[in-house]
Design a protein around this motif. Structure first.
Motif, PDB file in Angstrom:
ATOM      1  N   VAL A   1       0.848  -1.251   0.044  1.00  0.00           N
ATOM      2  CA  VAL A   1      -0.064   0.067  -0.042  1.00  0.00           C
ATOM      3  C   VAL A   1       0.788   1.131   0.078  1.00  0.00           C
ATOM      4  CG1 VAL A   1      -1.934   1.265   1.312  1.00  0.00           C
ATOM      5  CG2 VAL A   1      -1.874  -1.283   1.276  1.00  0.00           C
ATOM      6  N   ASP A   2       0.855   2.107  -0.978  1.00  0.00           N
ATOM      7  CA  ASP A   2       1.364   3.146  -1.078  1.00  0.00           C
ATOM      8  C   ASP A   2       0.801   4.453  -0.377  1.00  0.00           C
ATOM      9  OD1 ASP A   2       3.236   4.970  -1.774  1.00  0.00           O
ATOM     10  OD2 ASP A   2       2.711   5.448  -3.737  1.00  0.00           O
ATOM     11  N   VAL A   3       1.014   4.799   0.958  1.00  0.00           N
ATOM     12  CA  VAL A   3       0.490   5.615   1.729  1.00  0.00           C
ATOM     13  C   VAL A   3       1.546   6.688   2.226  1.00  0.00           C
ATOM     14  CG1 VAL A   3      -1.489   4.347   2.448  1.00  0.00           C
ATOM     15  CG2 VAL A   3       0.668   4.384   3.879  1.00  0.00           C
ATOM     16  N   SER A   4       1.310   7.855   2.559  1.00  0.00           N
ATOM     17  CA  SER A   4       1.982   8.863   2.996  1.00  0.00           C
ATOM     18  C   SER A   4       2.607   8.415   4.334  1.00  0.00           C
ATOM     19  CB  SER A   4       1.270  10.230   3.118  1.00  0.00           C
ATOM     20  OG  SER A   4       2.063  11.087   3.650  1.00  0.00           O
ATOM     21  N   ARG A   5       4.034   8.323   4.264  1.00  0.00           N
ATOM     22  CA  ARG A   5       4.446   7.937   5.851  1.00  0.00           C
ATOM     23  C   ARG A   5       4.028   9.043   6.660  1.00  0.00           C
ATOM     24  NH1 ARG A   5       8.173   6.582   1.616  1.00  0.00           N
ATOM     25  NH2 ARG A   5       8.775   4.406   1.580  1.00  0.00           N
ATOM     26  N   PHE A   6       4.343  10.124   6.147  1.00  0.00           N
ATOM     27  CA  PHE A   6       3.875  11.317   7.457  1.00  0.00           C
ATOM     28  C   PHE A   6       2.356  11.271   7.940  1.00  0.00           C
ATOM     29  CE2 PHE A   6       2.467  15.657   8.632  1.00  0.00           C
ATOM     30  CZ  PHE A   6       3.602  15.708   9.481  1.00  0.00           C
ATOM     31  N   SER A   7       1.594  10.766   6.989  1.00  0.00           N
ATOM     32  CA  SER A   7       0.097  10.833   7.278  1.00  0.00           C
ATOM     33  C   SER A   7      -0.060   9.478   8.225  1.00  0.00           C
ATOM     34  CB  SER A   7      -0.850  10.592   6.026  1.00  0.00           C
ATOM     35  OG  SER A   7      -0.601   9.465   5.390  1.00  0.00           O
ATOM     36  N   VAL A   8       0.516   8.396   7.983  1.00  0.00           N
ATOM     37  CA  VAL A   8       0.504   7.313   8.875  1.00  0.00           C
ATOM     38  C   VAL A   8       1.132   7.739  10.320  1.00  0.00           C
ATOM     39  CG1 VAL A   8       1.336   4.848   9.237  1.00  0.00           C
ATOM     40  CG2 VAL A   8       0.470   5.513   7.065  1.00  0.00           C
ATOM     41  N   GLY A   9       2.408   8.342  10.155  1.00  0.00           N
ATOM     42  CA  GLY A   9       3.047   8.615  11.451  1.00  0.00           C
ATOM     43  C   GLY A   9       2.111   9.469  12.231  1.00  0.00           C
TER      44      GLY A   9
END
Length: 489
Positions: A122-130
């Motif tokens: 899944v290609d998600v924003s690392r910043f958003s997940v963090g």
């Protein structure tokens, strides 16, 4: 008609009654579940609001994003918190174990999310997940903190959500445990009786805080008192056979069994249980007054002291003017105090008394309201009007940040005592192992309202159980004490 037996031969009525008494935690745990799910969903909402394209990794499928962010992620949080024991009533309501388990659970959630993102590509924003994961941890901790405050209020004001405790041991040991429990009503432990292992019950005219019994069957006494916790005190815990049999009898009854060894004022981090051939040995570690943690304490002290001085610098001219107008004389008051390892230093304080305060002290000795080394008087005539306000708001102690910068004091530590009273004997000398503090456990536990013995006990507890967490918690509690002016005069 005989009472039918329940588990392990315990009467069924006793089992049912104690089960009901111990169920206060179920509605509280249900509230925590709702708060935790809400916190996780709120964290996802916060991340999505800050990053409009946070759902781009789901190929612009908002329904899938909503399913993951607002249903699956909160469910994962819930399961992981449950797996880490964050809903276990042994850790709810008091101590730091509950919050430690929440922090550990957050690392597990991070690992699960990272593994899922890697496995499903899944290609998600690392910043958003963090942001969602960190926000989840922060929100869970904040909401649980307020939930605990509500639980403490229910216990102290309305006597709800409490554990009714039967103390077992000698009278002296049981009374010592009773006194320790009474100091923390927010813990929800309410002693309802004492069962003596030695001697006879005292005469009914003898005054004790709770009824004292002897020669009674423990389980029937528990039933009579409607207790849900048994605390085995001191030497009574040294009877392994009897203690093991009691544990067997309590299985399935819902009654908690606690052992209160004769280790007063020693916190959990210093106590470790190491089983050797079936014998649980209780090890007490030495207090850690050096090392990396102590280095961090020194750095934090100086950084926060410097910041506090810079923030308060603009108000000092106005305070100085108010002092001068109240009573001509010096703005600052400097007094010799005893520091770490018995070294003498001069503490900085804003002057709150008239310049002839020391000369007038001799005429007020008989009106001392303190039972210790320090002179205390609620309506001390030596304090001028502005000085009373400075003391109530603890503004007079702000110059002590200079002592912290010079390494003579710490932000948190034992109460600093005048040098002329520095010839300490016995246990009191132990407080000299650390630097005195601007605030401390004595500050957040009653300040001037404390007896001398209680103040010394809290100082020694700090020395024996110091940790960075204890320091940060004390600083946080100090804010409330200062704002509400508790015990300040």
């Amino acid at each position: 008609m005989m009472d039918p037996l329940g588990p392990n031969g315990v009467p069924r009525s006793t089992w049912q009654r104690t089960k009901r008494a111990a169920r206060w935690h179920r509605p509280y745990a249900a509230i925590l579940v709702l708060l935790d799910v809400g916190a996780a969903a709120l964290a996802s909402l916060t991340a999505a609001a800050q990053l409009p394209k946070a759902n781009s990794g789901f190929q612009n499928q908002p329904d899938l994003f909503n399913l993951v962010a607002f249903w699956l992620l909160p469910a994962v949080w819930l399961l992981v918190l449950w797996g880490h024991g964050a809903y276990d009533r042994r850790y709810l309501g008091t101590g730091t174990d509950e919050f430690k388990r929440v922090v550990r659970a957050s690392w597990t959630v991070v690992a699960i999310v990272a593994f899922a993102a890697f496995a499903f590509k899944v290609d998600v924003s690392r910043f958003s997940v963090g942001a969602a994961l960190v926000g989840g941890l922060v929100y869970v901790l904040i909401l649980r903190y307020f939930a605990r405050k509500g639980l403490a209020l229910a216990r102290t004001r309305f006597n709800l959500a409490t554990h009714r405790m039967l103390l077992i041991g000698t009278l002296q040991e049981a009374l010592e445990v009773h006194a320790a429990i009474a100091r923390d009503p927010a813990a929800g432990l309410v002693p309802v009786g004492i069962h003596l292992t030695e001697g006879y019950a005292p005469h009914p005219s003898t005054v004790t805080p709770v009824p004292v019994h002897a020669g009674r069957d423990i389980l029937s006494l528990v039933r009579e008192l409607n207790a849900d916790t048994i605390a085995v005190c001191g030497s009574a815990s040294a009877e392994p056979v009897e203690l093991r049999r009691l544990a067997w009898q309590l299985e399935g009854t819902g009654i908690d069994l606690a052992v209160a060894p004769q280790l007063t004022d020693i916190a959990g981090p210093r106590v470790h249980i190491r089983p050797i051939e079936g014998i649980p040995l209780l090890y007490v570690e030495e207090p850690k007054l050096s090392g990396v943690g102590w280095l961090f304490k020194n750095v934090i002290d100086r950084v926060l002291a410097l910041i506090a001085l810079l923030i308060c610098l603009p108000i000092f001219p106005f305070v100085a003017l108010a002092i001068k107008l109240s009573d001509p004389g010096p703005i600052f008051f400097r007094q010799p105090r005893i520091g770490r390892e018995g070294k003498t230093f001069r503490v900085w304080k804003l002057r709150t008394m008239y310049v002839d305060a020391e000369e007038r002290l001799a005429t007020l000795k008989d009106e001392n309201e303190s039972d210790g080394l320090l002179f205390k008087m609620k309506n001390d005539p030596r304090i001028f009007k502005v000085g009373k306000w400075l003391r109530a708001m603890s503004i007079d102690e702000l110059p002590q940040m200079l002592n912290v910068l010079m390494g003579e004091m710490s932000l948190v530590g034992p109460r600093p005592l005048p040098a002329e009273d520095g010839d300490f004997l016995g246990d009191v000398r132990r407080r000299l192992l650390v630097r005195p503090g601007i605030t401390g456990l004595w500050q957040v536990s009653g300040r001037s309202d404390l007896s001398w013995d209680d103040a010394v006990r809290l100082d020694l507890y700090y020395v024996d159980n110091w940790s960075l967490v204890l320091d940060l918690h004390t600083l946080w509690r100090t804010i409330g004490v200062v704002v509400f002016r508790k015990g300040a005069y």
